[in-house]
Design an enzyme around this catalytic site. Structure first.
Site, PDB file in Angstrom:
ATOM      1  CG  ASP A   8      -1.987  -1.060   1.169  1.00 35.96           C
ATOM      2  OD1 ASP A   8      -2.061  -1.767   0.142  1.00 35.96           O
ATOM      3  OD2 ASP A   8      -2.747  -1.183   2.141  1.00 35.96           O
ATOM      4  CG  ASP A  15     -13.259  -1.938  -0.630  1.00 38.53           C
ATOM      5  OD1 ASP A  15     -12.773  -3.070  -0.820  1.00 38.53           O
ATOM      6  OD2 ASP A  15     -12.831  -0.913  -1.174  1.00 38.53           O
TER       7      ASP A  15
END
EC number: 5.3.1.16
Length: 242
Positions: free
Chosen positions: A8, A129
């Site tokens: 990330d 998500d």
């Protein structure tokens, strides 16, 4: 089952967030390409890369870091974060990215996702998500009133490669992957599902691999690797053995 080590990116650094909160970021390194090489040396054939700044901005913010990762990593790179235009999709594929992950646009502009999935065969992953079972968007900053399975089913027969399911409430917290919810989603759609969020150790890998026949294609893991709670080589072996 594929194990995707996660990189990330925030401000060019390798980080992990807690519950998708940009203010709760832990920095794990300043050289994303070197981290990609480390994962490759440990046996990884796939990477999951997220431009966190891009997810909030709606356009790439860590392009140089992604380019360096793609140049360094010999396997397949799956990329998400702020990819919301045909030009952005084409640009990343032309750079050498293997698959593009589209999240917020799946809810706000489903036709765009379908068009890209048809144009780039087996190249588009839809990120679903969830917070408390509802779809979250815009870097997880907003929660909709759309159930996870409903959103996923909108893309059946559209050429989407996989659905990436993340339980935000577990992401980056080492609480264990929400295996029940992930498997249930896989059973409710005819698309392969990639699990994400909360992986804390080898047992998560084993349990998910047991459900490969239900449609679990892979699992993304980040903090457990960086904190030394999960050995990547062991995870890869487990995923291929069960």
């Amino acid at each position: 089952m594929i194990v995707f080590p996660a990189i990330d990116l925030k401000g060019g650094q390798v980080v992990r967030l807690a519950e998708g909160d940009m203010d709760r970021a832990t920095v794990y390194g300043d050289d994303p390409a070197e981290q990609a090489q480390i994962f490759a040396d440990e046996g990884a054939k796939h990477l999951h890369v997220v431009d966190l700044d891009g997810a909030f901005a709606g356009e790439s913010r860590n392009r140089a870091a992604v380019e360096a990762i793609v140049a360094r990593f010999p396997g397949h790179v799956q990329l998400g974060g702020g990819i919301r235009s045909p030009e952005a999709v084409a640009g990343w594929f032309n750079l050498g990215v293997s698959r593009i992950v589209i999240g917020s646009a799946a809810l706000t502009d489903p036709q765009f996702v379908k068009d890209m999935a048809r144009e780039w065969e087996n190249g588009v992953v839809v990120a679903v998500d969830a917070r408390d079972g509802m779809v979250a968007t815009e870097g997880w900053a907003k929660v909709s009133d759309v159930p996870v399975a409903d959103l996923a089913r909108r893309f059946e027969d559209a050429g989407v490669a996989s659905v990436l399911f993340t339980d935000i409430g577990r992401d980056g917290l080492l609480k264990g992957c929400n295996i029940d919810a992930t498997v249930e989603l896989a059973r409710q759609t005819d698309m392969p599902v990639i699990a994400s969020g909360g992986v804390k150790g080898l047992d998560d890998i084993r349990l998910l691999a047991l459900h490969e026949k239900d449609g679990i294609e892979g699992v993304i893991t980040g903090r457990a690797l960086y904190d030394g709670r999960l050995d990547l080589a062991a995870a890869l072996q487990m995923a291929g053995r069960v």
